[in-house]
Design an enzyme around this catalytic site. Structure first.
Site, PDB file in Angstrom:
ATOM      1  CE  LYS A  44      -2.829  -2.511   3.346  1.00  0.00           C
ATOM      2  NZ  LYS A  44      -3.316  -2.599   4.646  1.00  0.00           N
ATOM      3  N   GLY A  45       1.943   0.977   0.255  1.00  0.00           N
ATOM      4  CA  GLY A  45       3.136   2.138   0.545  1.00  0.00           C
ATOM      5  C   GLY A  45       3.202   3.132  -0.380  1.00  0.00           C
ATOM      6  CG  ASP A 101       6.811   2.336  -0.182  1.00  0.00           C
ATOM      7  OD1 ASP A 101       7.509   1.333  -0.771  1.00  0.00           O
ATOM      8  OD2 ASP A 101       6.305   2.004   1.019  1.00  0.00           O
ATOM      9  CG  ASP A 104      14.978  -1.140   3.362  1.00  0.00           C
ATOM     10  OD1 ASP A 104      15.967  -0.498   3.560  1.00  0.00           O
ATOM     11  OD2 ASP A 104      14.686  -1.980   4.103  1.00  0.00           O
ATOM     12  CE  LYS A 132      15.266   3.156   5.106  1.00  0.00           C
ATOM     13  NZ  LYS A 132      14.869   2.351   6.208  1.00  0.00           N
ATOM     14  CG  PHE A 153      11.343   2.390  10.006  1.00  0.00           C
ATOM     15  CD1 PHE A 153      11.549   1.571   9.266  1.00  0.00           C
ATOM     16  CD2 PHE A 153       9.791   3.002  10.340  1.00  0.00           C
ATOM     17  CE1 PHE A 153      10.426   0.427   8.735  1.00  0.00           C
ATOM     18  CE2 PHE A 153       8.916   2.290   9.666  1.00  0.00           C
ATOM     19  CZ  PHE A 153       9.144   0.984   8.950  1.00  0.00           C
ATOM     20  CB  VAL A 154      11.471   7.429   6.474  1.00  0.00           C
ATOM     21  CG1 VAL A 154      13.089   8.086   6.658  1.00  0.00           C
ATOM     22  CG2 VAL A 154      11.380   6.297   5.230  1.00  0.00           C
ATOM     23  NE  ARG A 166      -0.289   1.861   4.961  1.00  0.00           N
ATOM     24  CZ  ARG A 166       0.882   1.013   4.713  1.00  0.00           C
ATOM     25  NH1 ARG A 166       1.623   1.731   3.952  1.00  0.00           N
ATOM     26  NH2 ARG A 166       1.011  -0.340   5.136  1.00  0.00           N
TER      27      ARG A 166
HETATM   28  P1  IMP Z   1      12.461  -4.162   0.387  1.00  0.00           P
HETATM   29  O1  IMP Z   1      12.392  -5.467  -0.055  1.00  0.00           O
HETATM   30  O2  IMP Z   1      13.726  -4.313   1.552  1.00  0.00           O
HETATM   31  O3  IMP Z   1      13.357  -3.185  -0.640  1.00  0.00           O
HETATM   32  O4  IMP Z   1      11.496  -3.529   1.321  1.00  0.00           O
HETATM   33  C1  IMP Z   1      10.839  -2.466   0.657  1.00  0.00           C
HETATM   34  C2  IMP Z   1       9.340  -2.345   1.459  1.00  0.00           C
HETATM   35  O5  IMP Z   1       9.933  -2.229   3.123  1.00  0.00           O
HETATM   36  C3  IMP Z   1       8.945  -0.909   1.007  1.00  0.00           C
HETATM   37  O6  IMP Z   1       8.027  -1.278   0.020  1.00  0.00           O
HETATM   38  C4  IMP Z   1       8.208  -0.638   2.433  1.00  0.00           C
HETATM   39  O7  IMP Z   1       6.936  -1.173   2.554  1.00  0.00           O
HETATM   40  C5  IMP Z   1       9.141  -1.369   3.617  1.00  0.00           C
HETATM   41  N1  IMP Z   1       9.899  -0.341   4.037  1.00  0.00           N
HETATM   42  C6  IMP Z   1      11.635  -0.282   3.969  1.00  0.00           C
HETATM   43  N2  IMP Z   1      12.152   0.502   4.547  1.00  0.00           N
HETATM   44  C7  IMP Z   1      11.248   1.179   5.206  1.00  0.00           C
HETATM   45  C8  IMP Z   1      11.230   2.467   5.992  1.00  0.00           C
HETATM   46  O8  IMP Z   1      12.235   3.097   6.295  1.00  0.00           O
HETATM   47  N3  IMP Z   1       9.862   2.869   6.349  1.00  0.00           N
HETATM   48  C9  IMP Z   1       8.777   2.349   6.153  1.00  0.00           C
HETATM   49  N4  IMP Z   1       8.684   1.150   5.367  1.00  0.00           N
HETATM   50  C10 IMP Z   1       9.826   0.739   4.937  1.00  0.00           C
HETATM   51 MG    MG Z   2       5.259  -1.453   4.445  1.00  0.00          MG
END
Ligand code: IMP
Ligand code: MG
Length: 181
Positions: A44-45, A101, A104, A132, A153-154, A166
């Site tokens: 949903k982000g 969004d 990471d 990130k 963490f944002v 959100r």
């Molecule tokens: P990844 O698979 O680690 O790249 O995960 C990405 C997902 O993790 C994003 O779509 C977010 O939902 C969540 N996420 C990663 N870092 C943050 C953060 O700093 N704040 C909020 N959600 C995050």
């Molecule tokens: Mg999330």
């Protein structure tokens, strides 16, 4: 004080985010001239970013939504992804722009990109509001990035902690006390 009191620092204001969407939208519109653009929002982000960004796209485009969840909860991602809601639109010949969004570890997007590639789109690119890179574990780079952020963490502007925050109109760093208590 409410939600604002849980924010350590505002990183990107409403006005900055508005500017950024206009800038990215202009670039994307130039790049997708004469293409068959389909914007795919990862729920949903990315809904807030998607809604703002798409209004700055000046070429014809369709939108669709996909929901995935990485197993495990909290602030760390596990890399194992489950599809909760799949796309409705056929991807054959489409130029896909995945709208995220935040990128990471990159585990989610690596999985998604591979999955969508098997459905025969003409191209796949990634637009991430936030990047990130310090936490990257998978070999994936966004093609369009709003901002690079530090390893904090944002929340806000679509991003949540435990399904909250959100609706904040800005992006801010969440006070660690909120998720360690
Ligand atoms: P990844 O698979 O680690 O790249 O995960 C990405 C997902 O993790 C994003 O779509 C977010 O939902 C969540 N996420 C990663 N870092 C943050 C953060 O700093 N704040 C909020 N959600 C995050
Ligand atoms: Mg999330």
């Amino acid at each position: 004080m409410g939600m604002n009191g849980d924010i350590l620092q505002v990183l990107f204001s409403e006005e900055q985010l508005r500017q950024k969407c206009a800038e990215l939208g202009a670039r994307i519109s130039r790049d997708y001239e004469g293409k068959n653009l389909l914007m795919v929002s990862v729920l949903k982000g990315s809904v807030v970013f998607m809604a703002d960004l798409m209004r700055h796209i000046t070429v014809p485009c369709s939108i669709d939504f996909m929901a995935v969840s990485s197993y495990g909860s909290g602030v760390k991602t596990s890399g194992v992804v489950k599809i909760i809601k799949d796309l409705d639109i056929d991807l054959a010949g489409r130029d896909i722009l995945i709208v995220e969004d935040i990128l990471d570890s990159g585990m989610t997007l690596t999985y998604l990109t591979e999955l969508l590639r098997d459905r025969g789109p003409a191209s796949i690119r990634i637009a991430a509001l936030l990047d990130k890179p310090s936490r990257r574990r998978a070999n994936v780079q966004p093609d369009y990035v709003g901002y690079v952020v530090p390893d904090e963490f944002v929340v806000g502007y679509g991003l949540d902690y435990d399904e909250k925050y959100r609706n904040l109109p800005y992006v801010g760093i969440l006070k660690p006390a909120v998720y360690t208590r």
